[in-house]
Design a protein around this motif. Sequence first.
Motif, mmCIF file in Angstrom:
data_model
loop_
_atom_site.group_PDB
_atom_site.id
_atom_site.type_symbol
_atom_site.label_atom_id
_atom_site.label_comp_id
_atom_site.label_asym_id
_atom_site.label_seq_id
_atom_site.Cartn_x
_atom_site.Cartn_y
_atom_site.Cartn_z
ATOM 1 N N GLN A 116 23.130 80.975 60.385
ATOM 2 C CA GLN A 116 22.346 81.905 59.576
ATOM 3 C C GLN A 116 23.195 82.485 58.448
ATOM 4 O OE1 GLN A 116 20.928 84.730 62.460
ATOM 5 N NE2 GLN A 116 19.186 83.464 63.056
ATOM 6 N N GLU A 117 24.467 82.794 58.737
ATOM 7 C CA GLU A 117 25.361 83.325 57.704
ATOM 8 C C GLU A 117 25.603 82.295 56.603
ATOM 9 O OE1 GLU A 117 28.884 84.650 59.708
ATOM 10 O OE2 GLU A 117 27.851 86.329 60.653
ATOM 11 N N ILE A 118 25.761 81.039 56.979
ATOM 12 C CA ILE A 118 25.969 79.971 55.997
ATOM 13 C C ILE A 118 24.742 79.828 55.115
ATOM 14 C CG2 ILE A 118 26.232 77.466 55.747
ATOM 15 C CD1 ILE A 118 28.010 77.575 58.294
ATOM 16 N N ILE A 119 23.559 79.846 55.729
ATOM 17 C CA ILE A 119 22.313 79.719 54.972
ATOM 18 C C ILE A 119 22.157 80.890 54.005
ATOM 19 C CG2 ILE A 119 19.790 79.772 55.180
ATOM 20 C CD1 ILE A 119 20.199 78.213 57.865
ATOM 21 N N ALA A 120 22.432 82.110 54.479
ATOM 22 C CA ALA A 120 22.322 83.307 53.627
ATOM 23 C C ALA A 120 23.305 83.238 52.459
ATOM 24 C CB ALA A 120 22.572 84.559 54.448
ATOM 25 N N ARG A 121 24.536 82.764 52.728
ATOM 26 C CA ARG A 121 25.549 82.650 51.673
ATOM 27 C C ARG A 121 25.119 81.632 50.624
ATOM 28 N NH1 ARG A 121 29.990 82.067 54.720
ATOM 29 N NH2 ARG A 121 29.769 79.827 54.822
ATOM 30 N N GLU A 122 24.597 80.489 51.070
ATOM 31 C CA GLU A 122 24.138 79.473 50.119
ATOM 32 C C GLU A 122 22.964 79.985 49.290
ATOM 33 O OE1 GLU A 122 23.359 75.792 52.138
ATOM 34 O OE2 GLU A 122 25.483 75.378 52.426
ATOM 35 N N GLN A 131 22.398 83.124 48.510
ATOM 36 C CA GLN A 131 22.950 84.095 47.560
ATOM 37 C C GLN A 131 23.597 83.364 46.387
ATOM 38 O OE1 GLN A 131 26.038 86.622 49.144
ATOM 39 N NE2 GLN A 131 26.318 87.709 47.224
ATOM 40 N N TRP A 132 24.329 82.282 46.673
ATOM 41 C CA TRP A 132 24.987 81.504 45.617
ATOM 42 C C TRP A 132 23.931 80.887 44.694
ATOM 43 C CZ3 TRP A 132 24.831 76.205 44.601
ATOM 44 C CH2 TRP A 132 25.749 75.747 43.661
ATOM 45 N N LYS A 174 20.869 81.849 44.163
ATOM 46 C CA LYS A 174 20.203 82.910 43.413
ATOM 47 C C LYS A 174 21.083 83.375 42.243
ATOM 48 C CE LYS A 174 18.155 87.470 44.071
ATOM 49 N NZ LYS A 174 17.968 88.579 45.016
ATOM 50 N N SER A 175 22.400 83.439 42.465
ATOM 51 C CA SER A 175 23.324 83.905 41.429
ATOM 52 C C SER A 175 23.433 82.946 40.256
ATOM 53 C CB SER A 175 24.720 84.111 42.018
ATOM 54 O OG SER A 175 24.693 85.084 43.023
ATOM 55 N N ILE A 176 23.332 81.643 40.520
ATOM 56 C CA ILE A 176 23.506 80.679 39.427
ATOM 57 C C ILE A 176 22.187 80.105 38.928
ATOM 58 C CG2 ILE A 176 25.805 80.056 40.242
ATOM 59 C CD1 ILE A 176 24.468 77.294 40.974
ATOM 60 N N ALA A 177 21.070 80.520 39.521
ATOM 61 C CA ALA A 177 19.758 79.988 39.123
ATOM 62 C C ALA A 177 19.465 80.289 37.654
ATOM 63 C CB ALA A 177 18.657 80.583 40.000
ATOM 64 N N GLY A 178 19.038 79.278 36.931
ATOM 65 C CA GLY A 178 18.640 79.431 35.532
ATOM 66 C C GLY A 178 19.808 79.532 34.560
ATOM 67 N N LYS A 179 21.024 79.359 35.021
ATOM 68 C CA LYS A 179 22.201 79.446 34.143
ATOM 69 C C LYS A 179 22.515 78.066 33.582
ATOM 70 C CE LYS A 179 22.768 83.667 35.569
ATOM 71 N NZ LYS A 179 22.267 84.788 34.917
ATOM 72 N N SER A 180 22.942 78.053 32.343
ATOM 73 C CA SER A 180 23.315 76.780 31.726
ATOM 74 C C SER A 180 24.804 76.535 31.963
ATOM 75 C CB SER A 180 23.015 76.812 30.223
ATOM 76 O OG SER A 180 23.969 77.602 29.556
ATOM 77 N N ASP A 214 31.271 75.433 40.879
ATOM 78 C CA ASP A 214 30.714 76.633 40.268
ATOM 79 C C ASP A 214 30.670 77.770 41.279
ATOM 80 O OD1 ASP A 214 30.363 75.192 37.965
ATOM 81 O OD2 ASP A 214 28.257 74.753 38.348
ATOM 82 N N GLY A 215 30.986 78.980 40.778
ATOM 83 C CA GLY A 215 30.964 80.146 41.640
ATOM 84 C C GLY A 215 30.639 81.393 40.853
ATOM 85 N N VAL A 216 30.466 82.479 41.603
ATOM 86 C CA VAL A 216 30.178 83.772 40.997
ATOM 87 C C VAL A 216 31.152 84.790 41.592
ATOM 88 C CG1 VAL A 216 28.364 84.301 42.688
ATOM 89 C CG2 VAL A 216 28.385 85.459 40.497
ATOM 90 N N VAL A 217 31.718 85.656 40.737
ATOM 91 C CA VAL A 217 32.645 86.689 41.189
ATOM 92 C C VAL A 217 31.822 87.742 41.940
ATOM 93 C CG1 VAL A 217 34.318 88.436 40.489
ATOM 94 C CG2 VAL A 217 34.208 86.263 39.259
#
Length: 160
Positions: A88-94, A96-97, A99-105, A131-134
């Motif tokens: 469940q933690e892995i799914i939630a982390r993915e 979140q990731w 959602k953070s990069i959605a729609g970004k070029s 790709d990642g998000v701080v």
Amino acid sequence: MAKALKAGGEVDSWCTKCRLFLNHRIIAMIGSKPARVECSTCASHHNYRAASPGEKPETSARANAKLISPAAPAGRARTPRGPTKAQQEIIAREQQWEKSIAGKSPRDFKAYRTTQSFQQGELVRHSKFGDGVVTRIVDAHKVEVLFKDEPRTLAQALTD
């Protein structure tokens, strides 16, 4: 009636060197149970093992339950279980990731370099991790970046 175990006595144990269930001399006890044993065959010292690897030692409560409780009917399927807490933690982390990069070029991602400083929420492209998000600033020289597989702590603002 079983003979009481004591240090210096003998007990059958799984030998990690011989890889057999053999007679051992008890070297140390914790309470009434052997802790360390010496193999009578190869003289190696190791922790006491009541059963061979992959086999669970049968406790008296479990043995009694087998005698009392009836066996499950043949052909009865096990009910499937949901994902474990770790899954469940892995799914939630993915999620979140994603959602953070959605729609970004691709131009929105900043190439990661240890000499650069980053802000929370900034998008980063790492040569090895992708790709990642701080997600947070740990201190002046460390940031936590959430990548698709897992979060990582990376260096920042280092001088050459």
